[in-house]
Design an enzyme around this catalytic site. Structure first.
Site, PDB file in Angstrom:
ATOM      1  N   GLU A  37      -8.164  22.039  55.805  1.00 56.00           N
ATOM      2  CA  GLU A  37      -7.422  21.046  56.594  1.00 56.00           C
ATOM      3  C   GLU A  37      -7.339  21.478  58.051  1.00 56.00           C
ATOM      4  OE1 GLU A  37      -6.186  18.298  57.066  1.00 56.00           O
ATOM      5  OE2 GLU A  37      -5.726  17.308  55.171  1.00 56.00           O
ATOM      6  N   ASN A 175      -0.444  11.797  56.947  1.00 53.41           N
ATOM      7  CA  ASN A 175      -1.821  12.152  57.258  1.00 53.41           C
ATOM      8  C   ASN A 175      -2.325  11.278  58.396  1.00 53.41           C
ATOM      9  OD1 ASN A 175      -3.211  14.309  55.857  1.00 53.41           O
ATOM     10  ND2 ASN A 175      -2.802  13.221  53.946  1.00 53.41           N
ATOM     11  N   ASP A 237      -6.982  10.317  54.440  1.00 53.24           N
ATOM     12  CA  ASP A 237      -6.434  11.661  54.652  1.00 53.24           C
ATOM     13  C   ASP A 237      -6.421  11.920  56.160  1.00 53.24           C
ATOM     14  OD1 ASP A 237      -5.916  14.546  54.506  1.00 53.24           O
ATOM     15  OD2 ASP A 237      -6.505  14.421  52.417  1.00 53.24           O
TER      16      ASP A 237
END
Length: 330
Positions: A37, A175, A237
């Site tokens: 991430e 997100n 996301d």
């Protein structure tokens, strides 16, 4: 082509002259982690940084990506959700229990502010800095039983006493945070709702208004399985905006990136070699290398056998550059 008809390829631009398929991606060696991430390209260090959330680590690789530089790993005490580089050196990192400052790679973590959420059931998730040097971080309700996640903004510019303000709410998994090139629009996604929202943003006063749904993706069909992934384009996301104002978002469980124009209309669905891409970013000296982090955490053995590079960082060349990373100002 992966994804529902609304995401199918509309030939508005080309990606490095390559055909739109998973073969166009290259894998960053030794980059595999549990759940990658928060990637960003550090221009002064010529380094790609990213996080492994369940692996509790910061990772980076420095130098020419084509030369396959080594990956460095820095262990952390709790799960990191997001991070950004700092103008005075080092990083600002949102961990489960607060936002911390590290003055150098592997250095001591100094707590800027403790989290206001219940750290037993919630933690920080996706975030990044704005052009003014403020650090934004969303949260996630890990139980996913109510929309209790928020979007926060930390202002510590010029050495002032740090102030944390809640800017948006009514999300379960924060997100997709990104800012338009003219700094007039802020994007934020709630992953389980399959929706990306947009706000008009006045960056100097830091005021959000006129919230609307920027794009809502089709939900997961009943009975869908990752072993037979057709018919589902995934849910939004992490996101990033390029220099032309196009919004790129990783479609978790959709095995693709979706690219939307500034009005939220789909331009392209770009397949990636992992079922769960997590966040794109632009890097390289010309910002024309598109990177994407991916996940393998919690995925089935059958899926990982079919997509063994899941959890790696992938990259490809694109024709239009992205925007440079914004630095934290303290």
């Amino acid at each position: 082509m992966f994804g529902p008809p609304e995401l199918r390829f509309r030939r508005a631009f080309f990606l490095g002259g390559a055909r739109n398929n998973r073969g166009m991606w290259q894998t960053l060696p030794s980059s595999q982690c549990e759940l990658g991430e928060s990637p960003f390209w550090h221009p002064q260090e010529r380094a790609l940084y990213w996080l492994d959330i369940p692996g509790r680590a910061v990772l980076r690789t420095r130098g020419d990506i084509a030369q396959q530089p080594a990956v460095e790993r820095w262990p952390l005490p709790t799960e990191p959700g997001c991070m950004a580089p700092a103008r005075r050196g080092g990083l600002v990192i949102a961990l489960r229990d607060g936002i911390f400052r590290a003055r150098e790679w592997g250095g001591d973590l100094q707590c800027i502010l403790a989290a206001e959420h219940d750290v037993r059931t919630m933690r920080f998730n996706d975030g990044k800095c704005d052009r003014q040097g403020r650090f934004w971080a969303g949260s996630i309700n890990e139980a996913k039983d109510k929309a209790s996640a928020r979007l926060y903004c930390l202002d510590a510019r010029g050495g002032r006493a740090p102030q944390l303000a809640a800017m948006a709410q009514d999300a379960t998994t924060a997100n997709g945070l990104a800012f338009s090139p003219d700094a007039r629009t802020l994007y934020w996604a709630d992953t389980p709702s399959h929706a990306v929202r947009a706000w008009d943003w006045e960056p100097q006063a830091n005021v959000l208004s006129n919230v609307r749904v920027f794009h809502r993706f089709a939900g997961k069909p009943g009975g869908w399985s990752a072993q037979r992934p057709e018919g589902y384009g995934g849910r939004p996301d992490g996101g990033s905006v390029d220099a032309q104002g196009r919004y790129w978002v990783a479609m978790y469980e959709g095995a693709q990136l979706s690219c939307l124009d500034a009005d939220g209309a789909p331009l392209q669905a770009l397949p990636v070699p992992a079922q769960c891409p997590t966040m794109p970013c632009f890097g390289g000296d010309d910002l024309r290398t598109l990177f994407v982090t991916t996940a393998r955490h919690g995925r089935s053995g059958a899926e990982l056998a079919r997509l063994p590079l899941s959890g790696s960082v992938f990259h490809t060349r694109v024709d239009s550059p992205g925007l440079p990373v914004n630095f934290f100002d303290d």
